[in-house]
Design a protein around this motif. Structure first.
Motif, PDB file in Angstrom:
ATOM      1  N   SER A 161      88.349  57.185  21.850  1.00 38.23           N
ATOM      2  CA  SER A 161      88.970  55.850  22.405  1.00 38.23           C
ATOM      3  C   SER A 161      89.461  54.845  21.312  1.00 38.23           C
ATOM      4  O   SER A 161      88.651  55.191  20.138  1.00 38.23           O
ATOM      5  N   LEU A 162      90.211  53.997  21.312  1.00 38.96           N
ATOM      6  CA  LEU A 162      90.593  52.931  20.204  1.00 38.96           C
ATOM      7  C   LEU A 162      89.329  52.257  19.707  1.00 38.96           C
ATOM      8  O   LEU A 162      88.479  51.788  20.656  1.00 38.96           O
TER       9      LEU A 162
ATOM     10  N   TYR B  68      88.127  49.404  16.896  1.00 41.80           N
ATOM     11  CA  TYR B  68      88.447  48.044  16.015  1.00 41.80           C
ATOM     12  C   TYR B  68      87.711  47.988  14.954  1.00 41.80           C
ATOM     13  O   TYR B  68      86.431  48.110  15.085  1.00 41.80           O
TER      14      TYR B  68
ATOM     15  N   LEU C 260      93.042  49.459  13.990  1.00 36.88           N
ATOM     16  CA  LEU C 260      92.737  49.952  15.329  1.00 36.88           C
ATOM     17  C   LEU C 260      93.075  51.561  15.171  1.00 36.88           C
ATOM     18  O   LEU C 260      94.034  52.262  14.689  1.00 36.88           O
TER      19      LEU C 260
ATOM     20  N   GLY D 260      94.230  56.267  21.818  1.00 40.27           N
ATOM     21  CA  GLY D 260      94.637  55.330  22.791  1.00 40.27           C
ATOM     22  C   GLY D 260      96.125  55.037  22.956  1.00 40.27           C
ATOM     23  O   GLY D 260      96.822  55.283  21.908  1.00 40.27           O
TER      24      GLY D 260
ATOM     25  N   GLY E  49      96.661  55.314  13.363  1.00 38.56           N
ATOM     26  CA  GLY E  49      96.544  54.211  14.169  1.00 38.56           C
ATOM     27  C   GLY E  49      97.274  53.044  13.530  1.00 38.56           C
ATOM     28  O   GLY E  49      98.676  53.257  13.412  1.00 38.56           O
TER      29      GLY E  49
ATOM     30  N   ALA F 114      88.576  47.824  23.187  1.00 36.06           N
ATOM     31  CA  ALA F 114      88.435  48.530  22.154  1.00 36.06           C
ATOM     32  C   ALA F 114      87.217  48.460  21.687  1.00 36.06           C
ATOM     33  O   ALA F 114      86.178  47.516  21.673  1.00 36.06           O
TER      34      ALA F 114
END
Length: 274
Positions: free
Chosen positions: A4-5, A7, A105, A109, A126, A138
């Motif tokens: 998943s993304l 941060y 990021l 995703g 990303g 995120a």
């Protein structure tokens, strides 16, 4: 692989703001990337080279309404500012540190919202953002997570090429959209263009995989008794290495007596053999 993304603030990066009537021509003649065609809210990757053509500092170039931002290594920002001032001469250019904060990021995703800029090196890397909050949902990451993610894609970073140690083509800047060979003159252009034109690139940065912890930076990669390269940065199971292409093909490679294998990313093969 991140599912998943995530941060991650990049405290290792900082921003320099350029403006003034001559900022575009001034910068275009210095760095490896095309500045003349840079659009507002566009991001490009490049480098400031030595006159001999080796990487001094990598940078991301971000188009702004009144000039541009340079996303650079935070520990070298003051030195880069000084060097830019030396080149300024009589050009009408303003050069100053900016307080914008850099974040990324990365992972799997959908594209984030406004303000996030797709990494110009490789789509899988990303997005980069400047003074932007983490998007809703995120995961929280850090620089180590991002470094490992980039390494898993076979993309080297500043810890690999250092300062005045590496030609940009050896570090795959040409394969990662970091050099515009059609733009004309820039500092270090003659050597860079000659290497590309003559096809004399014998060394490239590539990942190596192994069991256990990473060898120490600088450890020799051997093909039998022949030196085939050296380890750069890494972590358990995977590291970047500077490798002699003519010595790794079909060879049994070792580092400190341990077997290692070269990982050739898909983007690397596609870029070399379009």
């Amino acid at each position: 692989m991140v599912q998943s993304l995530s941060y991650a603030p990049l405290v290792s990066r900082a921003v320099i703001a350029l403006g003034g009537a001559d900022w575009r021509d001034y910068l275009h003649n210095l760095i490896s990337q095309n500045v003349e065609t840079l659009a507002v809210d566009e991001i490009r990757f490049g480098a400031l080279l030595t006159p001999q053509g080796k990487v001094l500092y990598d940078l991301f170039l971000i188009g702004r309404e009144d000039g541009c931002w340079l996303d650079v290594a935070a520990e070298h920002r003051d030195v880069i500012l000084q060097r830019l001032m030396i080149y300024r001469l009589r050009a009408k250019v303003t050069i100053a540190p900016d307080e914008a904060e850099v974040a990324v990021l990365f992972g799997q995703g959908e594209a984030p919202g406004e303000g996030w800029l797709a990494d110009p090196r490789l789509p899988e890397l990303g997005w980069r953002g400047y003074s932007l909050p983490a998007p809703l949902g995120a995961a929280e990451g850090d620089e180590a997570d991002y470094a490992a993610f980039a390494r898993s894609l076979g993309v080297p970073g500043p810890a690999d090429w250092g300062i005045e140690q590496t030609y940009p083509i050896e570090a795959n800047f040409d394969l990662l959209n970091g050099i515009d060979f059609k733009k004309g003159c820039f500092v270090g252009q003659e050597t860079t263009s000659r290497m590309k034109r003559r096809g004399t690139v014998k060394t490239r940065f590539l990942p190596i995989a192994f069991e256990g912890e990473a060898p120490a930076p600088g450890a020799e990669v051997l093909a039998g008794d022949l030196r085939a390269g050296a380890v750069l940065s890494g972590a358990d199971g995977l590291a970047m290495a500077s490798l002699r292409l003519d010595r790794i093909e079909g060879a049994d490679l070792t580092v400190d007596g341990r077997p290692v294998r070269v990982v050739r990313p898909g983007w690397f093969e596609r870029a070399l053999n379009p």
